[in-house]
Design a protein around this motif. Structure first.
Motif, PDB file in Angstrom:
ATOM      1  N   TYR A  31      50.078 -75.700  19.691  1.00 15.64           N
ATOM      2  CA  TYR A  31      50.381 -74.562  20.556  1.00 15.64           C
ATOM      3  C   TYR A  31      49.907 -73.267  19.902  1.00 15.64           C
ATOM      4  O   TYR A  31      49.305 -72.410  20.547  1.00 15.64           O
ATOM      5  N   THR A  32      50.177 -73.118  18.620  1.00 15.84           N
ATOM      6  CA  THR A  32      49.785 -71.906  17.907  1.00 15.84           C
ATOM      7  C   THR A  32      48.271 -71.732  17.923  1.00 15.84           C
ATOM      8  O   THR A  32      47.769 -70.630  18.164  1.00 15.84           O
ATOM      9  N   LEU A  33      47.550 -72.817  17.692  1.00 14.75           N
ATOM     10  CA  LEU A  33      46.096 -72.725  17.632  1.00 14.75           C
ATOM     11  C   LEU A  33      45.456 -72.498  19.004  1.00 14.75           C
ATOM     12  O   LEU A  33      44.277 -72.170  19.085  1.00 14.75           O
ATOM     13  N   ARG A  34      46.235 -72.606  20.060  1.00  8.77           N
ATOM     14  CA  ARG A  34      45.738 -72.214  21.389  1.00  8.77           C
ATOM     15  C   ARG A  34      45.700 -70.695  21.512  1.00  8.77           C
ATOM     16  O   ARG A  34      44.948 -70.149  22.318  1.00  8.77           O
ATOM     17  N   HIS A  35      46.550 -70.024  20.755  1.00  4.10           N
ATOM     18  CA  HIS A  35      46.672 -68.567  20.848  1.00  4.10           C
ATOM     19  C   HIS A  35      46.037 -67.828  19.674  1.00  4.10           C
ATOM     20  O   HIS A  35      45.728 -66.645  19.791  1.00  4.10           O
ATOM     21  N   TYR A  36      45.913 -68.498  18.553  1.00 10.02           N
ATOM     22  CA  TYR A  36      45.308 -67.909  17.356  1.00 10.02           C
ATOM     23  C   TYR A  36      44.316 -68.909  16.794  1.00 10.02           C
ATOM     24  O   TYR A  36      44.629 -70.099  16.685  1.00 10.02           O
ATOM     25  N   SER A  37      43.144 -68.442  16.408  1.00 13.54           N
ATOM     26  CA  SER A  37      42.152 -69.365  15.845  1.00 13.54           C
ATOM     27  C   SER A  37      42.589 -69.796  14.445  1.00 13.54           C
ATOM     28  O   SER A  37      43.373 -69.103  13.777  1.00 13.54           O
ATOM     29  N   GLY A  38      42.078 -70.918  14.025  1.00 18.00           N
ATOM     30  CA  GLY A  38      42.419 -71.439  12.713  1.00 18.00           C
ATOM     31  C   GLY A  38      42.008 -70.524  11.580  1.00 18.00           C
ATOM     32  O   GLY A  38      42.607 -70.540  10.508  1.00 18.00           O
ATOM     33  N   ASP A  39      40.985 -69.687  11.808  1.00 18.82           N
ATOM     34  CA  ASP A  39      40.544 -68.790  10.745  1.00 18.82           C
ATOM     35  C   ASP A  39      41.299 -67.457  10.729  1.00 18.82           C
ATOM     36  O   ASP A  39      40.929 -66.534  10.002  1.00 18.82           O
ATOM     37  N   THR A  40      42.388 -67.373  11.479  1.00 20.77           N
ATOM     38  CA  THR A  40      43.234 -66.177  11.457  1.00 20.77           C
ATOM     39  C   THR A  40      43.937 -66.079  10.105  1.00 20.77           C
ATOM     40  O   THR A  40      44.587 -67.025   9.665  1.00 20.77           O
ATOM     41  N   ALA A  41      43.784 -64.943   9.457  1.00 17.80           N
ATOM     42  CA  ALA A  41      44.479 -64.706   8.190  1.00 17.80           C
ATOM     43  C   ALA A  41      45.987 -64.654   8.452  1.00 17.80           C
ATOM     44  O   ALA A  41      46.419 -64.159   9.499  1.00 17.80           O
ATOM     45  N   LEU A  42      46.763 -65.179   7.518  1.00 17.56           N
ATOM     46  CA  LEU A  42      48.213 -65.210   7.725  1.00 17.56           C
ATOM     47  C   LEU A  42      48.792 -63.823   7.968  1.00 17.56           C
ATOM     48  O   LEU A  42      49.708 -63.674   8.769  1.00 17.56           O
ATOM     49  N   GLU A  43      48.232 -62.812   7.319  1.00 17.06           N
ATOM     50  CA  GLU A  43      48.750 -61.456   7.526  1.00 17.06           C
ATOM     51  C   GLU A  43      48.440 -60.922   8.920  1.00 17.06           C
ATOM     52  O   GLU A  43      49.071 -59.965   9.374  1.00 17.06           O
ATOM     53  N   ASP A  44      47.519 -61.569   9.624  1.00 14.77           N
ATOM     54  CA  ASP A  44      47.184 -61.169  10.998  1.00 14.77           C
ATOM     55  C   ASP A  44      47.890 -62.022  12.051  1.00 14.77           C
ATOM     56  O   ASP A  44      47.747 -61.775  13.247  1.00 14.77           O
TER      57      ASP A  44
END
Length: 81
Positions: A31-44
């Motif tokens: 579910y999370t990866l549907r909204h945020y790409s895998g290369d999203t930095a944790l701080e973002d």
């Protein structure tokens, strides 16, 4: 660290968990990866924004709160994995 890296580092920690726990985490990741790409930095990675999206999609508030808590707990341990 990115979301994909965190997920990859955490997966071995749930290998011995029950099928239900593993499935629940995999659904959380999916579910999370549907909204945020895998290369999203944790701080973002904005959990409040994700919670708003979940609520707007009609997901029950109790589930949203549990989902966000699960992620906050994992993020707080990210540097230990």
């Amino acid at each position: 660290m990115t979301l994909a890296e965190l997920i990859a580092r955490y997966r071995p920690h749930i290998e011995d968990a029950s099928v239900g726990v593993r499935r629940s985490w995999e659904e959380t990741f999916k579910y999370t990866l549907r909204h945020y790409s895998g290369d999203t930095a944790l701080e973002d990675f904005d959990l409040d924004d994700l919670a708003e999206k979940m609520s707007a999609a009609g997901i029950q508030q109790q589930f949203v709160e549990g989902y966000v808590k699960r992620w906050r707990d994992l993020l707080s341990r990210a540097n230990q994995l």
